[in-house]
Design an enzyme around this catalytic site. Structure first.
Site, PDB file in Angstrom:
ATOM      1  N   GLU A  77      -0.853   0.216   4.549  1.00  0.00           N
ATOM      2  CA  GLU A  77      -0.339   1.590   4.648  1.00  0.00           C
ATOM      3  C   GLU A  77      -0.771   2.395   3.427  1.00  0.00           C
ATOM      4  O   GLU A  77      -1.225   3.546   3.552  1.00  0.00           O
ATOM      5  CB  GLU A  77       1.192   1.580   4.748  1.00  0.00           C
ATOM      6  CG  GLU A  77       1.746   0.848   5.968  1.00  0.00           C
ATOM      7  CD  GLU A  77       1.978  -0.644   5.718  1.00  0.00           C
ATOM      8  OE1 GLU A  77       1.255  -1.256   4.916  1.00  0.00           O
ATOM      9  OE2 GLU A  77       2.892  -1.198   6.360  1.00  0.00           O
ATOM     10  N   CYS A 116       6.245   0.050   1.249  1.00  0.00           N
ATOM     11  CA  CYS A 116       5.485   0.967   2.114  1.00  0.00           C
ATOM     12  C   CYS A 116       6.409   1.882   2.916  1.00  0.00           C
ATOM     13  O   CYS A 116       6.060   3.027   3.197  1.00  0.00           O
ATOM     14  CB  CYS A 116       4.592   0.175   3.058  1.00  0.00           C
ATOM     15  SG  CYS A 116       3.265  -0.663   2.169  1.00  0.00           S
ATOM     16  N   CYS A 132       6.727  -2.941   4.729  1.00  0.00           N
ATOM     17  CA  CYS A 132       7.637  -3.637   3.811  1.00  0.00           C
ATOM     18  C   CYS A 132       8.599  -2.640   3.186  1.00  0.00           C
ATOM     19  O   CYS A 132       8.328  -1.434   3.130  1.00  0.00           O
ATOM     20  CB  CYS A 132       6.851  -4.385   2.733  1.00  0.00           C
ATOM     21  SG  CYS A 132       5.974  -3.306   1.588  1.00  0.00           S
ATOM     22  N   HIS A 165      -1.241  -2.354  -0.066  1.00  0.00           N
ATOM     23  CA  HIS A 165      -1.043  -2.834   1.299  1.00  0.00           C
ATOM     24  C   HIS A 165      -1.825  -1.915   2.246  1.00  0.00           C
ATOM     25  O   HIS A 165      -2.369  -0.885   1.823  1.00  0.00           O
ATOM     26  CB  HIS A 165       0.444  -2.796   1.650  1.00  0.00           C
ATOM     27  CG  HIS A 165       1.238  -3.936   1.091  1.00  0.00           C
ATOM     28  ND1 HIS A 165       2.579  -4.092   1.318  1.00  0.00           N
ATOM     29  CD2 HIS A 165       0.862  -4.994   0.328  1.00  0.00           C
ATOM     30  CE1 HIS A 165       3.017  -5.192   0.725  1.00  0.00           C
ATOM     31  NE2 HIS A 165       1.988  -5.755   0.111  1.00  0.00           N
TER      32      HIS A 165
HETATM   33  N1  LIG Z   1       0.303  -7.186   3.638  1.00  0.00           N
HETATM   34  C1  LIG Z   1       1.210  -6.249   3.970  1.00  0.00           C
HETATM   35  C2  LIG Z   1       2.601  -6.516   3.966  1.00  0.00           C
HETATM   36  N2  LIG Z   1       3.036  -7.746   3.619  1.00  0.00           N
HETATM   37  C3  LIG Z   1       4.434  -8.016   3.372  1.00  0.00           C
HETATM   38  O1  LIG Z   1       4.832  -7.460   2.146  1.00  0.00           O
HETATM   39  C4  LIG Z   1       5.647  -8.363   1.427  1.00  0.00           C
HETATM   40  C5  LIG Z   1       4.940  -8.809   0.171  1.00  0.00           C
HETATM   41  O2  LIG Z   1       4.811  -7.706  -0.655  1.00  0.00           O
HETATM   42  P1  LIG Z   1       3.949  -7.745  -1.997  1.00  0.00           P
HETATM   43  O3  LIG Z   1       4.502  -8.823  -2.869  1.00  0.00           O
HETATM   44  O4  LIG Z   1       4.159  -6.380  -2.592  1.00  0.00           O
HETATM   45  O5  LIG Z   1       2.512  -7.983  -1.601  1.00  0.00           O
HETATM   46  C6  LIG Z   1       5.952  -9.489   2.403  1.00  0.00           C
HETATM   47  O6  LIG Z   1       7.086  -9.113   3.167  1.00  0.00           O
HETATM   48  C7  LIG Z   1       4.717  -9.520   3.254  1.00  0.00           C
HETATM   49  O7  LIG Z   1       4.974 -10.114   4.518  1.00  0.00           O
HETATM   50  N3  LIG Z   1       3.466  -5.530   4.310  1.00  0.00           N
HETATM   51  C8  LIG Z   1       3.027  -4.274   4.626  1.00  0.00           C
HETATM   52  O8  LIG Z   1       3.838  -3.368   4.886  1.00  0.00           O
HETATM   53  N4  LIG Z   1       1.706  -4.010   4.623  1.00  0.00           N
HETATM   54  C9  LIG Z   1       0.774  -4.923   4.313  1.00  0.00           C
HETATM   55  O9  LIG Z   1      -0.423  -4.600   4.316  1.00  0.00           O
END
Ligand SMILES: Nc1c(N[C@@H]2O[C@H](COP(=O)(O)O)[C@@H](O)[C@H]2O)[nH]c(=O)[nH]c1=O
Length: 144
Positions: A46, A81, A72, A44
């Site tokens: 972070e 994160c 997240c 992600h």
């Molecule tokens: N792309 C993004 C987030 N995306 C969020 O993370 C969750 C999906 O997690 P995963 O299945 O691990 O990819 C979901 O809540 C989505 O909205 N969160 C963040 O802290 N930073 C990021 O850059």
């Protein structure tokens, strides 16, 4: 936050169903690391910013982390994160909008605050909503 938005825009179209988040880490007024969301199953924003700081040999402890979207806080395709931010000793987190995902939606912010991290919300939120409009329209109205 404007730099984080610019970074997030670079990820647009490459993050699948995930928001294209941008992240900047500042220590003593200096950017020590930055990044944006990688394709699904990859870091992600972070985590990318932490990797960047590490590669550049910069300390992040005590710094301020700017993220366009709330960090997240659950194990999905990647580790949470919010926990990484706590573990790295970040002192302050500044976000644009909350993550409407039912497993986040304020819980990421709550976890950071419970760990003693100062959290500032809604910074440049209109600009953030605007650049993330495509994703926000997919996840539903009234979110964020
Ligand atoms: N792309 C993004 C987030 N995306 C969020 O993370 C969750 C999906 O997690 P995963 O299945 O691990 O990819 C979901 O809540 C989505 O909205 N969160 C963040 O802290 N930073 C990021 O850059």
């Amino acid at each position: 936050m404007r730099l984080a938005i610019e970074l997030g825009e670079q990820a647009k179209g490459h993050t699948g169903d995930n928001p294209y988040v941008g992240c900047v880490i500042v220590v003593d007024g200096r950017v020590v690391g930055s990044g944006y969301t990688q394709p699904p199953y990859q870091p992600h924003a972070e985590a990318s910013a932490f990797l960047d700081a590490e590669q550049r040999g910069h300390e992040v402890r005590g710094g301020t982390l700017y993220s366009t979207v709330e960090p997240c806080c659950f194990f999905g395709r990647t580790p949470p994160c919010a926990q990484a931010i706590i573990d790295r000793g970040i002192a302050r987190v500044v976000i644009g909008i909350r993550d409407p995902h039912p497993r986040v939606n304020g819980q990421g912010v709550a976890q950071l605050r419970a760990a003693g991290i100062e959290v500032t919300e809604s910074v440049c939120h209109e600009e953030v909503r605007s650049y993330l409009a495509g994703w926000l329209s997919r996840v539903g109205p009234g979110h964020g």
